[in-house]
Scaffold this motif. Structure first.
Motif, PDB file in Angstrom:
ATOM      1  N   MET A 134       0.830  -1.209   0.000  1.00  0.00           N
ATOM      2  CA  MET A 134       0.000   0.000   0.000  1.00  0.00           C
ATOM      3  C   MET A 134       0.861   1.255   0.000  1.00  0.00           C
ATOM      4  SD  MET A 134      -3.288  -0.558  -0.033  1.00  0.00           S
ATOM      5  CE  MET A 134      -4.026   0.864   0.757  1.00  0.00           C
ATOM      6  N   THR A 135       2.152   1.133  -0.327  1.00  0.00           N
ATOM      7  CA  THR A 135       3.059   2.270  -0.257  1.00  0.00           C
ATOM      8  C   THR A 135       2.558   3.466  -1.071  1.00  0.00           C
ATOM      9  OG1 THR A 135       4.815   0.665  -0.046  1.00  0.00           O
ATOM     10  CG2 THR A 135       5.486   2.930  -0.452  1.00  0.00           C
ATOM     11  N   ASP A 136       2.012   3.197  -2.251  1.00  0.00           N
ATOM     12  CA  ASP A 136       1.589   4.308  -3.110  1.00  0.00           C
ATOM     13  C   ASP A 136       0.228   4.873  -2.725  1.00  0.00           C
ATOM     14  OD1 ASP A 136       0.641   1.846  -3.764  1.00  0.00           O
ATOM     15  OD2 ASP A 136       0.459   2.249  -5.908  1.00  0.00           O
ATOM     16  N   GLN A 137      -0.416   4.272  -1.725  1.00  0.00           N
ATOM     17  CA  GLN A 137      -1.727   4.782  -1.288  1.00  0.00           C
ATOM     18  C   GLN A 137      -1.634   5.427   0.090  1.00  0.00           C
ATOM     19  OE1 GLN A 137      -4.393   4.055  -3.323  1.00  0.00           O
ATOM     20  NE2 GLN A 137      -3.192   2.808  -4.712  1.00  0.00           N
ATOM     21  N   ALA A 138      -0.410   5.601   0.590  1.00  0.00           N
ATOM     22  CA  ALA A 138      -0.217   5.952   2.005  1.00  0.00           C
ATOM     23  C   ALA A 138      -0.886   7.259   2.400  1.00  0.00           C
ATOM     24  CB  ALA A 138       1.266   6.007   2.331  1.00  0.00           C
ATOM     25  N   GLY A 139      -1.065   8.184   1.436  1.00  0.00           N
ATOM     26  CA  GLY A 139      -1.606   9.492   1.786  1.00  0.00           C
ATOM     27  C   GLY A 139      -3.116   9.567   1.721  1.00  0.00           C
ATOM     28  N   LYS A 140      -3.759   8.476   1.294  1.00  0.00           N
ATOM     29  CA  LYS A 140      -5.215   8.535   1.110  1.00  0.00           C
ATOM     30  C   LYS A 140      -5.962   8.334   2.412  1.00  0.00           C
ATOM     31  CE  LYS A 140      -5.663   7.186  -3.699  1.00  0.00           C
ATOM     32  NZ  LYS A 140      -6.115   6.114  -4.603  1.00  0.00           N
ATOM     33  N   LYS A 141      -7.206   8.804   2.402  1.00  0.00           N
ATOM     34  CA  LYS A 141      -8.100   8.554   3.535  1.00  0.00           C
ATOM     35  C   LYS A 141      -8.860   7.249   3.285  1.00  0.00           C
ATOM     36  CE  LYS A 141      -7.770  12.369   6.098  1.00  0.00           C
ATOM     37  NZ  LYS A 141      -8.506  13.582   5.728  1.00  0.00           N
ATOM     38  N   PRO A 142      -9.328   6.612   4.353  1.00  0.00           N
ATOM     39  CA  PRO A 142     -10.021   5.317   4.169  1.00  0.00           C
ATOM     40  C   PRO A 142     -11.162   5.353   3.157  1.00  0.00           C
ATOM     41  CG  PRO A 142      -9.551   5.656   6.473  1.00  0.00           C
ATOM     42  CD  PRO A 142      -9.108   6.915   5.767  1.00  0.00           C
ATOM     43  N   ASP A 143     -11.927   6.466   3.103  1.00  0.00           N
ATOM     44  CA  ASP A 143     -13.077   6.439   2.191  1.00  0.00           C
ATOM     45  C   ASP A 143     -12.668   6.568   0.722  1.00  0.00           C
ATOM     46  OD1 ASP A 143     -12.399   9.050   2.159  1.00  0.00           O
ATOM     47  OD2 ASP A 143     -14.327   9.850   2.803  1.00  0.00           O
ATOM     48  N   GLN A 144     -11.367   6.714   0.475  1.00  0.00           N
ATOM     49  CA  GLN A 144     -10.908   6.731  -0.911  1.00  0.00           C
ATOM     50  C   GLN A 144     -10.386   5.361  -1.345  1.00  0.00           C
ATOM     51  OE1 GLN A 144      -8.298  10.089   0.225  1.00  0.00           O
ATOM     52  NE2 GLN A 144      -8.850  10.943  -1.752  1.00  0.00           N
ATOM     53  N   LEU A 145     -10.504   4.374  -0.446  1.00  0.00           N
ATOM     54  CA  LEU A 145      -9.924   3.059  -0.729  1.00  0.00           C
ATOM     55  C   LEU A 145     -11.006   2.049  -1.105  1.00  0.00           C
ATOM     56  CD1 LEU A 145      -7.477   2.744   2.302  1.00  0.00           C
ATOM     57  CD2 LEU A 145      -6.960   3.581   0.014  1.00  0.00           C
ATOM     58  N   SER A 146     -10.602   1.025  -1.836  1.00  0.00           N
ATOM     59  CA  SER A 146     -11.521  -0.077  -2.143  1.00  0.00           C
ATOM     60  C   SER A 146     -11.562  -1.036  -0.962  1.00  0.00           C
ATOM     61  CB  SER A 146     -11.038  -0.814  -3.383  1.00  0.00           C
ATOM     62  OG  SER A 146      -9.851  -1.523  -3.060  1.00  0.00           O
ATOM     63  N   GLY A 147     -12.507  -1.962  -0.994  1.00  0.00           N
ATOM     64  CA  GLY A 147     -12.661  -2.921   0.110  1.00  0.00           C
ATOM     65  C   GLY A 147     -11.387  -3.691   0.403  1.00  0.00           C
ATOM     66  N   GLY A 148     -10.745  -4.171  -0.648  1.00  0.00           N
ATOM     67  CA  GLY A 148      -9.535  -4.957  -0.459  1.00  0.00           C
ATOM     68  C   GLY A 148      -8.401  -4.122   0.134  1.00  0.00           C
ATOM     69  N   GLN A 149      -8.334  -2.853  -0.285  1.00  0.00           N
ATOM     70  CA  GLN A 149      -7.281  -1.974   0.238  1.00  0.00           C
ATOM     71  C   GLN A 149      -7.518  -1.654   1.703  1.00  0.00           C
ATOM     72  OE1 GLN A 149      -7.753   1.130  -2.665  1.00  0.00           O
ATOM     73  NE2 GLN A 149      -5.970   0.453  -3.836  1.00  0.00           N
ATOM     74  N   LYS A 150      -8.778  -1.402   2.059  1.00  0.00           N
ATOM     75  CA  LYS A 150      -9.102  -1.152   3.471  1.00  0.00           C
ATOM     76  C   LYS A 150      -8.675  -2.343   4.307  1.00  0.00           C
ATOM     77  CE  LYS A 150     -13.163   1.663   2.757  1.00  0.00           C
ATOM     78  NZ  LYS A 150     -14.598   1.655   2.715  1.00  0.00           N
ATOM     79  N   GLN A 151      -8.978  -3.514   3.762  1.00  0.00           N
ATOM     80  CA  GLN A 151      -8.622  -4.752   4.430  1.00  0.00           C
ATOM     81  C   GLN A 151      -7.127  -4.820   4.712  1.00  0.00           C
ATOM     82  OE1 GLN A 151     -10.759  -7.838   5.050  1.00  0.00           O
ATOM     83  NE2 GLN A 151      -9.088  -7.427   6.393  1.00  0.00           N
ATOM     84  N   ARG A 152      -6.332  -4.439   3.725  1.00  0.00           N
ATOM     85  CA  ARG A 152      -4.882  -4.510   3.888  1.00  0.00           C
ATOM     86  C   ARG A 152      -4.407  -3.504   4.919  1.00  0.00           C
ATOM     87  NH1 ARG A 152      -3.932  -3.931  -1.631  1.00  0.00           N
ATOM     88  NH2 ARG A 152      -4.441  -5.801  -2.794  1.00  0.00           N
TER      89      ARG A 152
END
Ligand SMILES: Nc1ncnc2c1ncn2[C@@H]1O[C@H](COP(=O)(O)OP(=O)(O)O)[C@@H](O)[C@H]1O
Ligand SMILES: [Mg+2]
Lengths: 400, 261
Positions: A134-152
């Motif tokens: 998830m290194t490239d998503q580190a700056g996002k907020k949870p509501d910007q993530l997909s289900g699988g990403q939230k899971q991770r």
């Protein structure tokens, strides 16, 4: 304090539930449960929804206090410790990410509240981001993530504290099938990498089977059976386990005699005598229930060769259900309805496929019928029989 | 197919019924005519006159002091009350607590005014800024508590458990998770309390003493001594302020995820 996979596992369990009971009002959610979970294993609690799985996890995490019994972690009684004092972390069913924090801050939370030095936090967070990709998503907020990403993120956030035990409450339930399969593999890889003890809760037998070292099957707040996936599947001890995990046929009979101490002959109403493997303390005259998995029941138009340990019965096809990779046949023999699974409708192209109303032969090996220690009639409703026989009550919806 | 015009007409009629008086007031505040008999041209004269009226400034100051202090105190008390009500929602005591908090929302204002006045008099408290402040806190607190409680009711408690699970104690969890997520609700409650305090007439009328005149009371006495255009101008200013505060409060009531902790 880091749990290492190297040290020898202590005798008994690493995480132990000793005679735990928990009641909510009139509902006995957990009743006298004792479990020993070994260090480093993936242990699953498997059971239908409402059987008390989440309550078990909440007891382990410290969100609920047991009415009776103790919880032991690594030899220490943790029953009275609050959640923040237990070296146990949870992946919540709904992920429970902090919505006002970025992915990075979510993951760092555990170390921040532990007041770890900044440089250490940064390094650890980077490691975790890398672990769950998830290194490239580190700056996002949870509501910007997909289900699988939230899971991770939830996994990384729980792992960063290096807990002794990781609790996972149906972590894949909210994901779609393909993603679920991928996350299942990822969870397994992460487990190999960090070498923690996983206590995994699910109502999905497929998940439990493919992931676990051992499984405890739960029903109505009690443990029905503990064992490896193969033990649970091949040697179910109760009618619930047999019917909840996979599919099965139940036959009620009476022991006639015992041959060579290993096999017994059973009298079953309306059928010829049945041979069955017998490693129990069952004596002639006892009444028993047999469980036979559908895939162990062979079906064909031609009568198979006789053999001492083969049960061969004539039958009539009442229903054919095409399942894609398999075909299921419901047949009637005597008063009994039996389901048989076959991979191919026909093996050779010139063979005539088995159809509805055909007269066929079914047979199974004596080793493939299994005597149950405990049988309850209501577990029959877990078997999804086609509603052909109108006398049967259609209670199949509860299958969970 | 043409849609019926009937709903449209009813809507316009209802809006006119509700807002025509206010519209007349606002328009008249810009009317050069002294008696409001007819339109004598656009003018800001009443607003300018208003600015040169020391009594108005005094009243505005009093109103602001009371509103700010009553808001601050009722935000703290109301939020605390909401947290307690939410946390122990099943206990008997908290159900009684809820009834007590809810009461000022439905109690006739005049009743509250009279009872507060009697309380202050029998306690020997001199009527003035202090008593107005206390009276305003009593009802503002209830509004703050209700707004915050509504927020708490759709609060996802699992994030609180997640925080505890990750090693945070009760206080850290409150500071780092509960408070930031609850903040918009608290702010909305505060703005509502502020507006109510600025607007309040009935209760204030009972518990105010000499030298502690607030704007609504000033307006009332100006009506008695006759200066309608000035009142129109003052009312319009109050209206704009109130409207802005309420709009802001509603904006904040909506969940949003902008600020980071
Ligand atoms: N906080 C609670 N209050 C009342 N009943 C509860 C509570 N938590 C769980 N239960 C009840 O306990 C039983 C077991 O629940 P749970 O452990 O959540 O089951 P599972 O996770 O296996 O679906 C259910 O009947 C549920 O309704
Ligand atoms: Mg559950």
């Amino acid at each position: 304090m880091t749990p290492s996979a190297a040290g020898p596992a202590p005798p008994g369990g690493f995480l132990e539930f000793q005679n735990i009971s928990k009641r909510f009002g009139t509902i006995q959610a957990v009743e006298g449960v004792s479990l020993e979970i070994r260090k480093g294993e993936i242990f699953s609690l498997l059971g239908p929804s409402g059987c008390g799985k989440t309550t078990m996890l909440r007891l382990a995490a410290g969100f609920e206090q047991p009415d009776a019994g103790r919880i032991i972690l690594d030899g220490r009684d943790i029953t009275d410790l609050p959640p923040n004092k237990r070296r146990i972390n949870t992946i919540f069913q709904s992920y429970a990410l902090f919505p006002h924090m970025t992915v990075r801050d979510n993951i760092a939370y555990g170390l921040r509240v532990a007041k770890k030095p900044k440089s250490e936090i940064e390094a650890e967070v980077e490691k975790m981001l890398h672990l769950v990709r998830m290194t490239d998503q580190a700056g996002k907020k949870p509501d910007q993530l997909s289900g699988g990403q939230k899971q991770r993120v939830a996994i990384a956030r729980a792992l960063i504290n290096k807990p002794s035990v990781l609790l996972l409450d149906e972590p894949l339930a909210a994901l779609d099938l393909k993603l679920r399969q991928r996350m299942l593999i990822e969870l397994d890889l992460i487990h190999d990498e960090v070498g923690l003890t996983f206590l995994y809760v699910t109502h999905d037998q497929g998940e439990a089977m493919s992931l676990s070292d051992r499984i405890a099957v739960m029903e109505k707040g009690r443990i029905e059976q503990v064992g490896t996936p193969a033990e649970i599947y091949e040697a179910p001890r109760t009618s619930f386990v047999a019917a909840f995990i996979g599919d099965t046929n139940f036959l009620e009979g009476e022991v006639v005699d015992i041959q060579d101490g290993e096999y017994s002959r059973l009298r079953i109403e309306g059928l010829p005598e049945i041979v069955c493997f017998n490693d129990k303390t069952i004596r002639p005259g006892n009444s028993v229930f047999l469980s036979i998995r559908p895939e162990k029941v062979h079906i064909s138009r031609d009568r198979p060769e006789e053999s001492r340990l083969r049960n061969i019965l004539p039958a009539k096809v009442e229903d054919v259900i095409y399942l894609g990779s398999m075909t299921k046949y419901w047949v009637r023999t005597g008063d009994h309805r039996i389901q048989a699974l076959r991979q191919h409708a026909r093996i050779f192209l010139d063979e005539k496929p088995i159809r509805w109303k055909d007269e066929v032969w079914i047979w199974w090996h004596g080793d493939d019928g299994f005597m149950l220690e405990r049988y309850r009639e209501r577990d029959e409703s877990l078997i999804a029989a086609p509603p052909q026989n109108l006398e049967e009550s259609p209670e199949d919806e509860d299958k969970g | 197919m043409r849609r019926s015009r009937f709903p449209f007409i009813v809507t316009v009629a209802a809006l006119l019924f509700l807002y025509l008086p206010i519209l007349v007031l606002v328009v008249n505040s810009f009317n050069a005519s002294r008696f409001g008999g007819g339109w004598r041209g656009f003018s800001l004269v009443w607003y300018i006159r208003l600015f040169h009226e020391p009594a108005i400034w005094q009243a505005a100051r009093t109103t602001l002091i009371i509103a700010l202090s009553a808001t601050a105190v009722s935000v703290i008390l109301g939020t605390t009350a909401a947290l307690a009500l939410h946390r122990y929602s099943k206990s008997r005591l908290q159900r009684a607590h809820f009834a007590l908090i809810y009461m000022p929302l439905v109690m006739p204002e005049i009743l509250m005014g009279i009872s507060l006045l009697m309380l202050f008099v029998s306690a020997g408290l001199p009527l003035g800024l202090g008593t107005i402040f206390l009276a305003h806190v009593t009802f503002c607190l209830s509004f703050v508590a209700m707004v915050v409680l509504a927020r708490l009711q759709d609060f996802d408690e699992s994030v609180i458990e997640a925080s505890r699970d990750l090693g945070a104690g009760g206080w850290t969890t409150f500071r780092k998770i509960r408070l930031p997520l609850l903040w918009p609700g608290i702010l909305a409650g505060g703005l509502l309390a502020f507006t109510l305090s600025v607007d309040d007439f009935v209760i204030t009328f009972f518990v105010a003493g000499p030298g502690s005149t607030t704007l609504p009371i000033r307006i009332y006495s100006m009506i008695k001594h006759g200066s309608p255009p000035l009142i129109n101008a003052l009312s319009t200013i109050l209206l704009v302020l109130t409207f802005a505060a309420v709009a802001l409060s509603q904006r904040l009531s909506r969940p949003k995820t902008k600020e980071a902790a």
